[in-house]
Write a protein that holds these residues in place. Structure first.
Motif, PDB file in Angstrom:
ATOM      1  N   GLU A 188       0.895  -1.285   0.079  1.00 41.98           N
ATOM      2  CA  GLU A 188      -0.092  -0.057   0.060  1.00 41.98           C
ATOM      3  C   GLU A 188       0.660   1.352   0.027  1.00 41.98           C
ATOM      4  N   ILE A 220       2.104   3.090  -3.224  1.00 36.83           N
ATOM      5  CA  ILE A 220       1.291   3.439  -4.121  1.00 36.83           C
ATOM      6  C   ILE A 220       0.845   4.767  -3.776  1.00 36.83           C
ATOM      7  N   ARG A 261      -4.479   3.142  -5.031  1.00 38.36           N
ATOM      8  CA  ARG A 261      -4.463   2.307  -3.648  1.00 38.36           C
ATOM      9  C   ARG A 261      -5.930   1.618  -3.358  1.00 38.36           C
TER      10      ARG A 261
END
Ligand code: SAH
Ligand code: MG
Length: 215
Positions: free
Chosen positions: A169, A172, A178
């Protein structure tokens, strides 16, 4: 998805398409319409041939490219396809008309989550091809798997999302991307352990999941 050289190698071996399809491929490229990529669509068509699908539900028509490819590859099949974007619907209708394959294709205009009734009217389906808003894959699957024949297959496109599903995560930047990655990853995990379906994910095109009901 495969390394670039192998990918080009396979693409170059694929026979040329008829002029209308080539025109649609250029239109999609120029207008950034995310039609299925070549190796991916060839894999989809071959699955449908092997499976002898005669009635296919497609979620996400865009300009009608995959619908027309399916209609052409499966002359005995009918395709029910759903699109909500009015501009794309117009372009799709125009291409379908020009293709003379209109008898095989029913275009349902509207949001896929709001046209269940129309989809049900033409059920059951041998195959369902999900290629629409990635954030809603699980909803599409739950809503429409009800209308699949017992030996039917569900094919879901873009499950590897350009490889972004492998990123953590924090790597991004875009919040939108995301969230989408999270949704797709969640969908893949949900689907792979779904008690009623066998599923395989193939790294073809943008990643396709092939699901078949357990029996
Ligand atoms: N299957 C097509 C490409 C589809 S692109 C091909 O390979 O040729 C995805 C399309 O799904 C877009 O045109 C988008 O407008 C449509 N879409 C996304 N979410 C949708 C929804 N909830 N209902 C109907 N159409 C949807
Ligand atoms: Mg797609």
């Amino acid at each position: 998805m495969l390394n670039d050289k192998l990918h080009s190698y396979i693409e170059e071996l694929i026979p040329g398409r008829e002029p209308l399809l080539v025109e649609m491929e250029s239109y999609a490229k120029e207008n950034k319409v995310p039609i299925m990529e070549l190796v991916g669509i060839e894999a989809l068509l071959q699955l449908l041939r092997v499976h002898n699908s005669e009635k296919v539900l497609e979620v996400g028509t865009a300009i009608g490219y995959s619908a027309l490819r399916m209609a052409r590859a499966l002359p005995n099949a009918s395709i029910v396809t759903i699109e909500r974007d009015l501009d794309r619907i117009q372009v799709a209708e125009d291409y379908i008309e020009r293709s003379k394959l209109g008898d095989q294709i029913t275009l349902i205009k509207g949001d896929a989550l709001e046209v269940e009734e129309l989809v049900r009217n033409q059920a059951p389906y041998d195959a369902i091809f999900v290629d629409a808003a990635k954030g809603q894959y699980q909803k599409f699957f739950e809503m429409y798997s009800k209308y699949l024949k017992d030996d039917g297959i569900i094919i879901t496109d873009n499950v590897l999302f350009k490889g972004l599903v492998t990123l953590t995560e924090s790597d991004i930047e875009s919040k939108r991307i995301r969230n989408l990655v999270k949704k797709i990853d969640g969908f893949n995990k949900w689907l792979m352990k779904h008690p009623d379906y066998h599923t395989v994910i193939l790294p073809v095109g943008d990643g396709i999941a092939i699901s078949k009901m357990k029996r």
